[in-house]
Design a protein around this motif. Sequence first.
Motif, PDB file in Angstrom:
ATOM      1  N   ALA A 132       0.841  -1.203   0.000  1.00  0.00           N
ATOM      2  CA  ALA A 132       0.000   0.000   0.000  1.00  0.00           C
ATOM      3  C   ALA A 132       0.879   1.257   0.000  1.00  0.00           C
ATOM      4  O   ALA A 132       2.000   1.268   0.514  1.00  0.00           O
ATOM      5  N   ASP A 133       0.348   2.322  -0.565  1.00  0.00           N
ATOM      6  CA  ASP A 133       1.091   3.584  -0.636  1.00  0.00           C
ATOM      7  C   ASP A 133       1.401   4.135   0.757  1.00  0.00           C
ATOM      8  O   ASP A 133       2.496   4.663   0.990  1.00  0.00           O
ATOM      9  N   LEU A 134       0.441   4.014   1.672  1.00  0.00           N
ATOM     10  CA  LEU A 134       0.671   4.497   3.030  1.00  0.00           C
ATOM     11  C   LEU A 134       1.796   3.705   3.698  1.00  0.00           C
ATOM     12  O   LEU A 134       2.621   4.276   4.421  1.00  0.00           O
ATOM     13  N   ALA A 135       1.843   2.405   3.464  1.00  0.00           N
ATOM     14  CA  ALA A 135       2.910   1.580   4.030  1.00  0.00           C
ATOM     15  C   ALA A 135       4.263   2.025   3.476  1.00  0.00           C
ATOM     16  O   ALA A 135       5.254   2.100   4.208  1.00  0.00           O
ATOM     17  N   ARG A 136       4.298   2.345   2.195  1.00  0.00           N
ATOM     18  CA  ARG A 136       5.544   2.837   1.591  1.00  0.00           C
ATOM     19  C   ARG A 136       5.962   4.154   2.242  1.00  0.00           C
ATOM     20  O   ARG A 136       7.123   4.347   2.584  1.00  0.00           O
ATOM     21  N   ASP A 137       5.001   5.045   2.445  1.00  0.00           N
ATOM     22  CA  ASP A 137       5.306   6.316   3.096  1.00  0.00           C
ATOM     23  C   ASP A 137       5.842   6.102   4.517  1.00  0.00           C
ATOM     24  O   ASP A 137       6.782   6.775   4.950  1.00  0.00           O
ATOM     25  N   LEU A 138       5.241   5.169   5.241  1.00  0.00           N
ATOM     26  CA  LEU A 138       5.702   4.881   6.595  1.00  0.00           C
ATOM     27  C   LEU A 138       7.098   4.258   6.586  1.00  0.00           C
ATOM     28  O   LEU A 138       7.928   4.565   7.443  1.00  0.00           O
ATOM     29  N   ARG A 139       7.367   3.369   5.619  1.00  0.00           N
ATOM     30  CA  ARG A 139       8.711   2.784   5.512  1.00  0.00           C
ATOM     31  C   ARG A 139       9.746   3.871   5.256  1.00  0.00           C
ATOM     32  O   ARG A 139      10.832   3.881   5.854  1.00  0.00           O
ATOM     33  N   LEU A 140       9.413   4.814   4.372  1.00  0.00           N
ATOM     34  CA  LEU A 140      10.332   5.915   4.083  1.00  0.00           C
ATOM     35  C   LEU A 140      10.519   6.805   5.310  1.00  0.00           C
ATOM     36  O   LEU A 140      11.630   7.273   5.587  1.00  0.00           O
ATOM     37  N   LEU A 141       9.437   7.031   6.062  1.00  0.00           N
ATOM     38  CA  LEU A 141       9.516   7.845   7.267  1.00  0.00           C
ATOM     39  C   LEU A 141      10.417   7.172   8.310  1.00  0.00           C
ATOM     40  O   LEU A 141      11.235   7.837   8.951  1.00  0.00           O
ATOM     41  N   ARG A 180      12.863   5.082   7.727  1.00  0.00           N
ATOM     42  CA  ARG A 180      14.246   5.188   7.257  1.00  0.00           C
ATOM     43  C   ARG A 180      14.788   6.605   7.419  1.00  0.00           C
ATOM     44  O   ARG A 180      15.952   6.800   7.770  1.00  0.00           O
ATOM     45  N   GLU A 181      13.937   7.583   7.185  1.00  0.00           N
ATOM     46  CA  GLU A 181      14.350   8.985   7.351  1.00  0.00           C
ATOM     47  C   GLU A 181      14.713   9.274   8.800  1.00  0.00           C
ATOM     48  O   GLU A 181      15.735   9.899   9.091  1.00  0.00           O
ATOM     49  N   ARG A 182      13.866   8.818   9.723  1.00  0.00           N
ATOM     50  CA  ARG A 182      14.118   9.050  11.153  1.00  0.00           C
ATOM     51  C   ARG A 182      15.384   8.326  11.613  1.00  0.00           C
ATOM     52  O   ARG A 182      16.135   8.857  12.426  1.00  0.00           O
ATOM     53  N   ILE A 183      15.615   7.136  11.080  1.00  0.00           N
ATOM     54  CA  ILE A 183      16.831   6.384  11.448  1.00  0.00           C
ATOM     55  C   ILE A 183      18.079   7.104  10.947  1.00  0.00           C
ATOM     56  O   ILE A 183      19.061   7.236  11.678  1.00  0.00           O
ATOM     57  N   THR A 184      18.028   7.572   9.717  1.00  0.00           N
ATOM     58  CA  THR A 184      19.197   8.282   9.178  1.00  0.00           C
ATOM     59  C   THR A 184      19.412   9.621   9.867  1.00  0.00           C
ATOM     60  O   THR A 184      20.534  10.125   9.893  1.00  0.00           O
ATOM     61  N   ASP A 185      18.357  10.191  10.465  1.00  0.00           N
ATOM     62  CA  ASP A 185      18.503  11.435  11.230  1.00  0.00           C
ATOM     63  C   ASP A 185      19.103  11.181  12.611  1.00  0.00           C
ATOM     64  O   ASP A 185      19.357  12.132  13.353  1.00  0.00           O
ATOM     65  N   GLY A 186      19.276   9.911  12.966  1.00  0.00           N
ATOM     66  CA  GLY A 186      19.925   9.579  14.232  1.00  0.00           C
ATOM     67  C   GLY A 186      18.996   9.187  15.361  1.00  0.00           C
ATOM     68  O   GLY A 186      19.441   9.039  16.500  1.00  0.00           O
ATOM     69  N   ASP A 187      17.716   9.003  15.096  1.00  0.00           N
ATOM     70  CA  ASP A 187      16.781   8.590  16.144  1.00  0.00           C
ATOM     71  C   ASP A 187      17.062   7.146  16.561  1.00  0.00           C
ATOM     72  O   ASP A 187      17.458   6.313  15.742  1.00  0.00           O
ATOM     73  N   THR A 188      16.806   6.849  17.839  1.00  0.00           N
ATOM     74  CA  THR A 188      16.880   5.470  18.307  1.00  0.00           C
ATOM     75  C   THR A 188      15.611   4.743  17.870  1.00  0.00           C
ATOM     76  O   THR A 188      14.636   5.375  17.438  1.00  0.00           O
ATOM     77  N   ASP A 189      15.617   3.432  18.001  1.00  0.00           N
ATOM     78  CA  ASP A 189      14.439   2.645  17.625  1.00  0.00           C
ATOM     79  C   ASP A 189      13.209   3.098  18.417  1.00  0.00           C
ATOM     80  O   ASP A 189      12.111   3.209  17.868  1.00  0.00           O
ATOM     81  N   GLU A 190      13.397   3.335  19.704  1.00  0.00           N
ATOM     82  CA  GLU A 190      12.280   3.755  20.558  1.00  0.00           C
ATOM     83  C   GLU A 190      11.750   5.119  20.140  1.00  0.00           C
ATOM     84  O   GLU A 190      10.546   5.358  20.136  1.00  0.00           O
ATOM     85  N   GLU A 191      12.647   6.021  19.767  1.00  0.00           N
ATOM     86  CA  GLU A 191      12.225   7.352  19.323  1.00  0.00           C
ATOM     87  C   GLU A 191      11.447   7.276  18.010  1.00  0.00           C
ATOM     88  O   GLU A 191      10.458   7.999  17.821  1.00  0.00           O
ATOM     89  N   VAL A 192      11.877   6.397  17.124  1.00  0.00           N
ATOM     90  CA  VAL A 192      11.156   6.218  15.861  1.00  0.00           C
ATOM     91  C   VAL A 192       9.746   5.703  16.136  1.00  0.00           C
ATOM     92  O   VAL A 192       8.763   6.228  15.611  1.00  0.00           O
ATOM     93  N   LEU A 193       9.645   4.666  16.980  1.00  0.00           N
ATOM     94  CA  LEU A 193       8.330   4.109  17.312  1.00  0.00           C
ATOM     95  C   LEU A 193       7.452   5.149  18.005  1.00  0.00           C
ATOM     96  O   LEU A 193       6.261   5.263  17.705  1.00  0.00           O
ATOM     97  N   ASP A 194       8.040   5.906  18.934  1.00  0.00           N
ATOM     98  CA  ASP A 194       7.265   6.946  19.630  1.00  0.00           C
ATOM     99  C   ASP A 194       6.746   7.990  18.651  1.00  0.00           C
ATOM    100  O   ASP A 194       5.607   8.456  18.775  1.00  0.00           O
ATOM    101  N   TYR A 195       7.570   8.359  17.686  1.00  0.00           N
ATOM    102  CA  TYR A 195       7.158   9.354  16.697  1.00  0.00           C
ATOM    103  C   TYR A 195       5.990   8.840  15.854  1.00  0.00           C
ATOM    104  O   TYR A 195       4.997   9.541  15.653  1.00  0.00           O
ATOM    105  N   ILE A 196       6.106   7.592  15.383  1.00  0.00           N
ATOM    106  CA  ILE A 196       5.039   7.005  14.562  1.00  0.00           C
ATOM    107  C   ILE A 196       3.753   6.871  15.383  1.00  0.00           C
ATOM    108  O   ILE A 196       2.657   7.185  14.908  1.00  0.00           O
TER     109      ILE A 196
END
Length: 160
Positions: free
Chosen positions: A67-76, A78-94
């Motif tokens: 799904a397009d939304l799933a693709r957008d979330l996957r990109l988000l 990856r973007e948060r990870i490359t910005d230096g967020d921890t796994d927990e921070e990425v999950l909290d953001y989503i």
Amino acid sequence: MRRFLQMSRRLSRLLIILFVLFAPMSAFAVNPDEVLADPALEARARALSAELRCMVCQNQSIDDSNADLARDLRLLVRERITDGDTDEEVLDYIVSRYGEFVLLKPRVSLRTLLLWGAPVLLILAGGVSLIVFARKRAGKPTGSKLTDEEQARLAELLEK
């Protein structure tokens, strides 16, 4: 019996064909242009994507969904990870954007306590009700009283 075996074989063949057709579909979910260059970061992104629910499909992770939304979330992710967020921070953001429902395995918190505790409560309630029901039935006699004719016949049999 022979007819049953034939139908069983046909059903088996159909299931095998369906499996062969649909098994590779989840492999195509993550597009090559989404993959991060760093294998360690990509592994983190894949692990996080497997924990997040596709809001369109609802029973698939975003890692498996096309799904397009799933693709957008996957990109988000990856973007948060490359910005230096921890796994927990990425999950909290989503979760802050999409709510707890986006997690395939909800966190244990005050809000989800009933969700996690309901199975235990139901089993305990069922056990307690079975014990109460069994105790109530234990004191009650089963069957009905003998009629006068049956009592006379029983007395006659006991005298012999």
